[in-house]
Design a protein around this motif. Structure first.
Motif, PDB file in Angstrom:
ATOM      1  N   LEU A   9       0.819  -1.215   0.000  1.00 24.60           N
ATOM      2  CA  LEU A   9       0.000   0.000   0.000  1.00 24.60           C
ATOM      3  C   LEU A   9       0.853   1.266   0.000  1.00 24.60           C
ATOM      4  O   LEU A   9       0.471   2.273  -0.604  1.00 24.60           O
ATOM      5  CB  LEU A   9      -0.917   0.005   1.228  1.00 24.60           C
TER       6      LEU A   9
ATOM      7  N   VAL B  95       0.145   3.834  -2.925  1.00 26.24           N
ATOM      8  CA  VAL B  95      -0.362   5.178  -2.612  1.00 26.24           C
ATOM      9  C   VAL B  95       0.607   6.238  -3.124  1.00 26.24           C
ATOM     10  O   VAL B  95       0.184   7.261  -3.678  1.00 26.24           O
ATOM     11  CB  VAL B  95      -0.594   5.323  -1.092  1.00 26.24           C
TER      12      VAL B  95
ATOM     13  N   ARG C 252      -8.227   8.035  -4.103  1.00 25.49           N
ATOM     14  CA  ARG C 252      -9.331   7.640  -3.221  1.00 25.49           C
ATOM     15  C   ARG C 252      -9.658   6.156  -3.400  1.00 25.49           C
ATOM     16  O   ARG C 252      -9.908   5.439  -2.421  1.00 25.49           O
ATOM     17  CB  ARG C 252     -10.565   8.491  -3.519  1.00 25.49           C
TER      18      ARG C 252
ATOM     19  N   THR D 191      -7.611   3.807  -4.439  1.00 30.67           N
ATOM     20  CA  THR D 191      -6.493   3.024  -3.901  1.00 30.67           C
ATOM     21  C   THR D 191      -6.587   2.893  -2.391  1.00 30.67           C
ATOM     22  O   THR D 191      -6.430   1.796  -1.833  1.00 30.67           O
ATOM     23  CB  THR D 191      -5.156   3.679  -4.282  1.00 30.67           C
ATOM     24  N   ILE D 192      -6.846   4.015  -1.711  1.00 32.33           N
ATOM     25  CA  ILE D 192      -6.914   4.002  -0.248  1.00 32.33           C
ATOM     26  C   ILE D 192      -8.127   3.234   0.240  1.00 32.33           C
ATOM     27  O   ILE D 192      -8.026   2.365   1.128  1.00 32.33           O
ATOM     28  CB  ILE D 192      -6.925   5.442   0.293  1.00 32.33           C
ATOM     29  N   SER D 193      -9.294   3.507  -0.325  1.00 30.53           N
ATOM     30  CA  SER D 193     -10.525   2.845   0.123  1.00 30.53           C
ATOM     31  C   SER D 193     -10.468   1.354  -0.143  1.00 30.53           C
ATOM     32  O   SER D 193     -10.823   0.529   0.721  1.00 30.53           O
ATOM     33  CB  SER D 193     -11.735   3.464  -0.581  1.00 30.53           C
TER      34      SER D 193
ATOM     35  N   ILE E 293      -0.943   3.994   4.907  1.00 25.87           N
ATOM     36  CA  ILE E 293      -1.514   4.975   3.975  1.00 25.87           C
ATOM     37  C   ILE E 293      -0.822   6.321   4.149  1.00 25.87           C
ATOM     38  O   ILE E 293      -0.419   6.975   3.173  1.00 25.87           O
ATOM     39  CB  ILE E 293      -3.028   5.132   4.208  1.00 25.87           C
TER      40      ILE E 293
ATOM     41  N   LEU F  70      -8.710  10.692   7.112  1.00 30.25           N
ATOM     42  CA  LEU F  70      -8.814  10.346   5.691  1.00 30.25           C
ATOM     43  C   LEU F  70     -10.217  10.605   5.159  1.00 30.25           C
ATOM     44  O   LEU F  70     -10.387  11.100   4.033  1.00 30.25           O
ATOM     45  CB  LEU F  70      -8.446   8.876   5.486  1.00 30.25           C
TER      46      LEU F  70
ATOM     47  N   PHE G 116     -10.942   8.671   1.821  1.00 31.23           N
ATOM     48  CA  PHE G 116     -11.525   7.365   2.108  1.00 31.23           C
ATOM     49  C   PHE G 116     -13.035   7.494   2.104  1.00 31.23           C
ATOM     50  O   PHE G 116     -13.584   8.458   2.652  1.00 31.23           O
ATOM     51  CB  PHE G 116     -11.054   6.843   3.471  1.00 31.23           C
TER      52      PHE G 116
END
Length: 423
Positions: A55, A59, A72, A74-76, A140, A197, A203
């Motif tokens: 990650l 990110v 967004r 990628t993170i979620s 993250i 986030l 997120f």
């Protein structure tokens, strides 16, 4: 780095008080049980399948694209996948605790402690599953190169842990409650990062199932190598407490755990300096900035070597006295053990600085090869040495094997690969 200093400083205070507050009423054997099970956090970190480390790079790459929607997603998706994974791992470990022969894995003289061992392992399984997701949130922020925010939240978590530990020791609670006061409180506090986030629209739970499905394949593909790397690290680095507990008994883990924590004053400061460079290396690698990578790596290695050697020298002179004060003379540490672990701590600190560079530039396969060879060579040697000659011999053997294999791997076999990244 400044935020990390504050965070690690309070965390180190918690670590120091963990010993001085609990060992008087727990005793060496119960304290050794607690430290053995707590060490499982490092041993089992590979169970995130390498997704947490993947990650960071993913990110960083999304940030370099300057596309908010990709970032967004990628993170979620990444956190959605880690949440599901954490639940599965927690349930599996919970079931596994009831069938493992704990009386053989952790030898204790007082058989009544075996019940507490099982209860502690059960609590650990639940907390560890949650920590996989919690630690993923920190990854993250490393990828966003905003680790300082994660460190400040960790600072708050350490303060809560310190208060919870103080209350727990006043009541002289059992080991499971001490585990909740430390690992549990810290993991729960990290949820504050999730609100940050969400507030920044980085997120969202909207379409999270779709985002998780889209990101899962990539994260598993990239994380696969990190997964193998983490398994090797667990075997080569994280199993020491379990090896000692299974051969010499849980009481001997107390001395090892204390010397291990003492030399965190050698390894942790440079980890504070080097950790933020992972995201910086990843960003620079994505942009082809080799000059920055080479200059930063050189500076990092020189600073780490100088500081770790200097700190080791100080602890060699004052270590026995400090441990006596720290434990109320409940645990004795020999000069030989100080020298052995000090040498290992220096090698480990320098290796960590190199590892941050390799991870940030996506050079994972050479690390996998190196760690696997090190683990295969060191594990049987450590069992033999600790069984016949004690903990000091085990550490010295481990350090020598690490030095030889690391030099042959990065100085000879993969030398060209490393040079291509910085020249």
């Amino acid at each position: 780095m400044a935020a990390n200093v504050l965070s690690r400083g309070v965390a180190m205070l918690v670590m120091v008080l963990t010993v001085s507050l609990t060992i008087p009423y727990l005793g060496a054997e119960r304290f050794g049980v607690w430290m053995t099970i707590a060490s499982f956090v490092g041993m089992l970190s590979f169970l995130d399948l390498g997704v947490g480390n993947a990650l960071i790079n993913k990110v960083s790459q999304a940030v370099a694209q300057n596309n908010p929607d990709v970032l967004r997603r990628t993170i979620s998706g990444g956190l959605g996948f880690l949440f599901i994974l954490g639940c599965i791992i927690g349930v599996l470990l919970f079931g596994l605790t009831s069938v493992l022969p704990w009386h053989r894995l952790i030898k204790v003289k007082d058989l009544a402690i075996n019940v507490e061992v099982l209860d502690t392992a059960t609590v650990f399984s639940v907390l560890f599953g949650f920590s996989l997701f919690s630690n993923g949130i920190q990854r993250i922020f490393a990828g966003l190169q905003r680790s300082f925010e994660a460190h400040l939240v960790n600072l708050v978590g350490s303060c809560f842990s310190l208060f919870a530990l103080w209350v727990a020791t006043k009541q002289e609670v059992g080991i499971p409650y001490l585990l909740v006061a430390t690992l549990g409180v810290q993991s729960l506090t990290n949820l504050g990062l999730l609100f940050i986030l969400t507030n920044r629209s980085l997120f969202t739970v909207k379409n999270i199932v779709m985002h998780t499905r889209l990101e899962a394949h990539h994260l598993l593909h990239v994380g696969g190598l990190f997964f193998i790397l983490q398994i090797g690290t667990m075997v080569g680095w994280g199993a020491d407490s379990l090896i000692i507990a299974g051969t010499l008994g849980a009481a001997q883990v107390a001395a090892f755990a204390i010397i291990q924590r003492l030399f965190q004053f050698v390894t942790q400061p440079m980890s504070i300096v080097n950790a933020p460079l992972w995201g910086a290396y990843a960003d620079a690698y994505s942009r082809g900035e080799k000059k920055f990578i080479g200059k930063t790596l050189k500076t990092s290695l020189i600073m780490t070597s100088f500081f770790s050697l200097s700190s080791m020298g100080i602890l060699l002179l004052a270590g026995e006295h400090l441990v006596g004060i720290w434990t109320g003379n409940a645990v004795k540490i020999s000069l030989v053990l100080l020298l052995a672990y000090g040498t290992w701590a220096v090698f480990d600190a320098i290796g960590n600085a190199l590892g941050v560079f390799l991870n940030g530039c996506g050079i994972v396969r050479p690390q996998v090869f190196t760690v696997i060879i090190f683990s295969i060579c060191s594990l049987p040697v450590k069992y033999v040495l600790v069984s016949n000659f004690g903990i000091s011999a085990m550490i010295i053997g481990q350090a020598l094997i690490y030095l030889v294999i690391t030099y042959l791997s990065y100085g000879v076999i993969f030398r060209k690969k490393l040079l291509e990244t910085i020249v």
